[in-house]
Scaffold this active site. Structure first.
Site, short mmCIF file in Angstrom:
data_model
loop_
_atom_site.label_atom_id
_atom_site.label_comp_id
_atom_site.label_asym_id
_atom_site.label_seq_id
_atom_site.Cartn_x
_atom_site.Cartn_y
_atom_site.Cartn_z
CG ASP A 60 64.31 84.74 64.14
OD1 ASP A 60 63.61 85.23 63.24
OD2 ASP A 60 64.20 85.04 65.34
CE LYS A 62 61.98 88.29 64.37
NZ LYS A 62 63.37 87.90 64.82
CG ASP A 65 63.62 91.72 49.84
OD1 ASP A 65 63.13 92.23 48.81
OD2 ASP A 65 64.68 92.11 50.37
O1 NUP Z 1 58.15 88.19 68.18
C1 NUP Z 1 59.29 87.80 68.30
N1 NUP Z 1 59.97 88.03 69.45
C2 NUP Z 1 61.25 87.57 69.66
O2 NUP Z 1 61.80 87.81 70.74
C3 NUP Z 1 59.92 87.05 67.29
C4 NUP Z 1 61.22 86.57 67.48
N2 NUP Z 1 61.78 85.82 66.54
N3 NUP Z 1 61.87 86.85 68.65
C5 NUP Z 1 63.24 86.33 68.85
O3 NUP Z 1 63.21 85.40 69.92
C6 NUP Z 1 64.28 87.38 69.22
O4 NUP Z 1 64.85 87.93 68.07
C7 NUP Z 1 65.26 86.54 70.04
O5 NUP Z 1 66.13 85.84 69.16
C8 NUP Z 1 64.38 85.52 70.73
C9 NUP Z 1 63.99 85.87 72.14
O6 NUP Z 1 65.14 85.96 72.93
P1 NUP Z 1 65.12 86.43 74.46
O7 NUP Z 1 64.27 87.66 74.54
O8 NUP Z 1 64.56 85.27 75.25
O9 NUP Z 1 66.56 86.69 74.75
#
Ligand code: NUP
EC number: 4.1.1.23
Length: 219
Positions: A60, A62, A65
């Protein structure tokens, strides 16, 4: 990714040893382990290789670039053993296609962020989420990331992407409900703090599995 549990663990812990301990403990309860900047920046890219020898890994980062830099990032993390990458749609189609092409060359999956799960995503992302979901489909992604905190948005995104996959963060610590996200069309729930931060992560994982099972039965 084998859709056995419909659960992805967000492993945002900061040490290699803790990450490997949790991976060993939880590998049977999750279909993939998602690692991102917090863990990779602390433990190094080698952690992707180590976890990927135990479980499928979603990186992840994200990625957001230019096409060439996106390709270099994808090659680094997929070369380290990740099975999937997450990229942002907003840099545009050429940047996303660079990720899709790289993922394809590694036999990996690409997931594209549409609208994030936190409240601030309503500011800039939500108004563009439909277009970003369409772009994900056009770019050849395997699926998208959509917010468990807003099940109605999962429903809307599902109507755009057809049978592509939806992986959905926001259950637990961010207030989203597992059952509601699944009913709205999520294929996988991404769960972090409410599992790895709990006194008994395995018990939490089993509780989530029970919620997934209940949702499957009520379908
Ligand atoms: O929209 C998003 N929301 C999100 O929380 C996209 C993500 N990739 N995440 C990721 O999901 C966030 O960075 C974290 O790694 C995980 C959620 O974790 P938690 O809130 O359950 O601890």
């Amino acid at each position: 990714m084998n859709k056995k549990n419909s659960l992805i663990l967000a492993l945002d812990v900061l040490s290699r040893d803790k990450a490997l301990e949790l991976t060993e403990q939880l590998v049977d309860h999750f279909d993939a382990i998602k690692v991102g900047y917090p863990l990779i920046l602390h433990a190094g890219l080698g952690i992707v290789e180590e976890i990927s020898s135990i479980s499928p890994v979603i990186a992840d980062l994200k990625i957001a670039d230019t096409p060439n830099t996106n390709r270099l990032i994808c090659e680094a993390v997929l070369g380290a053993g990740a099975d999937a990458i997450i990229a942002q749609a907003f840099p545009g189609k050429d940047s996303l296609v660079a990720c899709a092409d790289c993922a394809e060359s590694f036999g990996a999956d690409l997931f594209v962020v549409t609208e994030m799960s936190h409240p601030g995503a309503e500011q800039f992302m939500a108004p563009l989420a439909e277009r970003m979901a369409r772009l994900a489909v056009e770019s050849g992604a395997s699926g998208v990331v959509a917010p468990a905190t807003r099940p109605e948005r999962i429903r809307m995104i599902r109507s755009i992407i057809g049978d592509k996959l939806i992986i959905s963060p926001g259950v637990g610590a961010q207030g989203g409900s597992a059952g509601e996200a699944l009913q709205a069309g999520a294929d996988y729930l991404i769960v972090g703090r409410s599992v790895y931060g709990s006194a008994d992560p395995v018990a939490q994982a089993k509780e989530l599995a029970a919620q997934v099972e209940q949702s499957r039965r009520s379908n």
